[in-house]
Design a protein around this motif. Structure first.
Motif, short mmCIF file in Angstrom:
data_model
loop_
_atom_site.label_atom_id
_atom_site.label_comp_id
_atom_site.label_asym_id
_atom_site.label_seq_id
_atom_site.Cartn_x
_atom_site.Cartn_y
_atom_site.Cartn_z
N ALA A 10 0.83 -1.21 0.00
CA ALA A 10 0.00 0.00 0.00
C ALA A 10 0.87 1.25 0.00
O ALA A 10 0.55 2.25 -0.67
CB ALA A 10 -0.94 -0.01 1.21
N ASP A 20 -7.54 1.91 -10.25
CA ASP A 20 -8.81 2.64 -10.35
C ASP A 20 -8.62 3.80 -11.32
O ASP A 20 -7.95 4.79 -10.99
CB ASP A 20 -9.21 3.14 -8.97
N GLU A 63 -10.02 7.44 -10.00
CA GLU A 63 -9.21 8.18 -9.04
C GLU A 63 -7.73 8.19 -9.40
O GLU A 63 -6.92 8.79 -8.69
CB GLU A 63 -9.40 7.57 -7.65
N ARG A 100 -5.29 5.85 -9.33
CA ARG A 100 -4.40 5.35 -8.29
C ARG A 100 -4.49 3.83 -8.24
O ARG A 100 -5.41 3.21 -8.80
CB ARG A 100 -4.73 5.93 -6.93
N LEU A 136 -4.81 0.30 -6.03
CA LEU A 136 -5.49 -0.17 -4.83
C LEU A 136 -4.95 -1.54 -4.44
O LEU A 136 -4.85 -2.43 -5.29
CB LEU A 136 -7.00 -0.26 -5.05
N LEU A 185 -5.81 -4.85 -2.63
CA LEU A 185 -7.04 -5.55 -2.26
C LEU A 185 -6.69 -6.84 -1.53
O LEU A 185 -5.99 -7.71 -2.07
CB LEU A 185 -7.85 -5.87 -3.52
N VAL A 189 -10.07 -2.92 0.94
CA VAL A 189 -9.00 -2.07 0.44
C VAL A 189 -8.07 -1.71 1.59
O VAL A 189 -8.52 -1.20 2.62
CB VAL A 189 -9.58 -0.78 -0.20
N GLU A 197 -5.34 0.65 2.92
CA GLU A 197 -4.82 1.99 2.67
C GLU A 197 -3.57 2.23 3.51
O GLU A 197 -3.48 1.79 4.67
CB GLU A 197 -5.88 3.05 3.04
N LEU A 248 -14.44 -3.25 -0.04
CA LEU A 248 -14.47 -2.87 -1.45
C LEU A 248 -15.91 -2.93 -1.93
O LEU A 248 -16.52 -4.01 -1.97
CB LEU A 248 -13.59 -3.83 -2.27
N THR A 300 -16.90 0.52 -6.97
CA THR A 300 -15.45 0.65 -7.18
C THR A 300 -14.88 -0.57 -7.87
O THR A 300 -14.07 -0.46 -8.81
CB THR A 300 -14.73 0.85 -5.82
N LEU A 306 -12.71 -1.05 -11.91
CA LEU A 306 -11.28 -1.26 -11.91
C LEU A 306 -10.80 -1.79 -13.26
O LEU A 306 -11.50 -2.53 -13.95
CB LEU A 306 -10.88 -2.25 -10.80
#
Length: 634
Positions: free
Chosen positions: A10, A56, A59, A61, A63, A65, A76, A78, A87, A91, A95
């Motif tokens: 992450a 994604d 956004e 960025r 992710l 998962l 997700v 972070e 998730l 969203t 993806l």
């Protein structure tokens, strides 16, 4: 996969939010390997596919998962957040389908079975704990009906039915949880086993693998993985057997100590007999697994030599040897099936003999029917536990099953991860190298010296069998020379990080083919390189206009036999050039190119400062080289 890996990934995803080589290099520096996958299924996030890295586009960025064991689906992870968030469907559905499967890098120089087992089991502690608790719960609940029958006078009929219903429902729930946790743990450990083994294979020099043969290595890998999977499942099987056996024996001893001792003797005899039969069958299978790959290798090598065997009148002899080997294999397989059938029969006999013995002994003591029924149920549960233990211990030791794979697990890997990485390849030199193939009467190469620098084209010439392809393999570091040195930027090639060195090399070897795929897939493969690099590589080989003229452009499906040989060769060269290597190695890879295209290609490579080492019979190719080394001559 451990939570630490997810959190580390992450943090990398925050620093490198876009897909690309920088992201993969940063993950590799953190001992995390990313493997390209495609999220094909609808609502794929409802199933457990292991730790994933997805992108994604909304956004912009990346992710991380992680599977959610309790709620199902994914969550997700972070960077900097204490708890992951679920998730959501919106969203997940947007993806990018191109994602990464995540695994840890295994950097052990010698991959011993304990290290391999420990590496594969990382991150499965939660599943193992759930499996343990569920197995213990199911084992205790399995003897509740027996206890209920023994306590029938105090429970009454209504209480008896309520207890039985509760035991059945709770036992089914525990068994479901045990199977679910076992399946999840097996999936995680399987991924770790494969990751460690592939990491090992990629780090090994090519020569030991070539000497063993593809069929032999493939068979040993398959059987070695199967042995390690059994090793990872062994504790769960033992736990399941003990969870059934011990509570049931405790109930038997409580109900009738004398008959309980007789039942124990029966279980030892029946379970031990079944275990010995299974181990004997496993020994037969192991011997067959060792012989079968060698037989396949022999047959694959004999088929191309059939014309020579006919001339020598040896076809009958070769066929006879193959038939005898096949007869031995079929006989071994038949014996294994018979022994396994006997083991199954021994288990069935034990399953019925234990409760019948308990019934007979308790009736002989004049016990009540309810007590006899409770003891019979407990004996039946104990027999099931003994059968599980027989299966758990009915396999050969792991050291025996892995013995064919030991050369691969213990071989010295080429280079090492902490070795220096060249910023760029300035010069590659082979100094007085000699090489002899195993079993050959004379060296293939003897005292060969050559140097290729940036911006130079060096050609190898000579008749077939003179060692041109072998010399290229030495230059790429795929095989070590018997004597002499291969130097990269003035240092021994083996002193560098070999994986990083090969990232700076491109090659088109002699027998490479283009499988059925799109032009984009042929050039870029599964790498995260942008399409612009595919077009740039195509331009270097004068293929960009041809691709643009195709019906679907760069998405057109191509393959051998569908398009001209010259186009296939240019596609292979474009694939090697797409990664912008410092050194390009071509083995008869320009034979079908037009002379104008070939001249333009070499001129463009010189202009880019790329070193080119090419083997060719073609006079025009040799004429374009700065230096030509003629092999097979004094």
């Amino acid at each position: 996969m451990t939570p630490d890996v997810a959190r580390a990934l992450a943090r990398i995803a925050v620093a490198f939010p876009q897909d690309g080589m920088a992201l993969r290099d940063a993950a590799l520096a953190a001992d995390i390997r990313l493997r390209r996958v495609r999220l094909r299924q609808r609502r794929w996030w409802r199933e457990d596919h292991g730790l994933l890295l997805a992108f994604d586009p909304a956004e912009e960025r990346a992710l991380v998962l992680a599977p959610d064991f309790l709620q199902g689906g994914y969550q997700v992870v972070e960077a900097g957040e204490e708890r992951p968030r679920p998730l959501d469907d919106a969203t997940a559905s947007r993806l990018v389908r191109q994602a990464y499967s995540v695994s840890r890098c295994c950097k052990e120089k010698v991959l011993t079975p304990p290290l391999w087992h420990r590496f594969a089991g990382q991150g499965s502690g939660e599943d193992r704990a759930v499996e343990t608790v569920a197995a213990l719960g199911a084992g205790v609940l399995a003897v509740i009906p027996a206890l209920a029958l023994l306590s029938l006078p105090s429970l009454g009929a209504g209480g008896m039915i309520a207890v039985l219903a509760l035991a059945v429902v709770a036992g089914a729930v525990f068994e479901y949880l045990r199977r679910l946790a076992s399946a999840r743990r097996s999936g995680r450990t399987d991924q770790g086993l494969h990751a460690a083994l592939w990491e090992r294979l990629l780090a090994l020099p090519l020569r030991p693998l070539q000497e063993a043969g593809a069929a032999t290595i493939s068979g040993h890998l398959h059987h070695g993985l199967s042995a390690m999977q059994d090793r990872n499942d062994h504790p769960g099987l033992v736990l399941q057997g003990l969870a059934l056996l011990l509570p049931a024996l405790a109930v038997l001893v409580y109900a009738a100590p004398g008959p309980a001792l007789a039942v124990m003797v029966l279980l030892v005899i029946g379970g031990g007999g079944k275990g010995l039969l299974l181990r004997h069958a496993d020994a037969l299978r192991h011997r067959r697994e060792q012989v079968l790959p060698e037989l396949e290798e022999t047959l694959s090598r004999s088929l191309p030599a059939l014309p020579q065997l006919r001339l020598l009148g040896a076809v009958g002899w070769a066929a006879g040897r193959a038939q005898e080997a096949m007869k031995d294999l079929l006989s071994s397989a038949r014996d294994e099936r018979l022994i396994r059938a006997a083991a199954v029969a021994a288990g069935r006999v034990m399953l019925f003999a234990a409760p019948l013995a308990a019934v007979g002994l308790l009736l002989g003591e004049g016990r009540q029917v309810t007590a006899v029924g409770g003891a019979a149920l407990a004996a039946w549960v104990a027999a099931q536990g003994a059968a599980h233990l027989a299966e758990a211990f009915g396999k050969l030791p792991l050291s025996v099953r892995l013995s064919p794979l030991q050369p691969v697990l213990e071989a010295e890997p080429e280079g090492f991860a902490a070795a220096p990485v060249p910023a760029r390849i300035e010069e590659l030199a082979l100094v007085d190298v000699c090489f002899t193939y195993p079993g050959a009467a004379a060296p293939c190469l003897r005292g060969i010296t050559l140097t290729v620098k940036r911006g130079e084209v060096v050609a190898l010439a000579g008749p077939s069998g003179s060692g041109k392809s072998t010399l290229l393999m030495l230059a790429l570091g795929l095989m070590p020379p018997d004597s002499g040195e291969v130097l990269l930027n003035g240092q021994r090639l083996s002193a560098w990080n070999m994986r990083a060195c090969r990232d700076r090399m491109g090659s088109v070897l002699q027998d490479e083919r283009v499988e059925l795929a799109t032009v984009r897939s042929v050039i870029l493969g599964m790498s995260p390189l942008p399409p612009e690099q595919a077009w740039e590589a195509a331009r270097l080989v004068r293929l960009d206009e041809d691709i643009a003229a195709l019906p679907m452009g760069i998405q057109t499906i191509v393959g051998e036999g569908i398009f001209p040989a010259g186009m296939m060769q240019r596609l292979l060269i474009a694939r090697a050039l797409a990664r912008n290597p410092d050194l390009l190695v071509l083995d008869e890879a320009t034979a079908a190119l037009d002379e104008e295209i070939q001249a333009a290609l070499f001129a463009a490579l010189r202009e880019r400062g790329m070193a080119v080492l090419v083997a060719s019979h073609r006079a025009t190719t040799l004429a374009l080289a700065d230096h030509v080394l003629h092999l097979g001559e004094a």
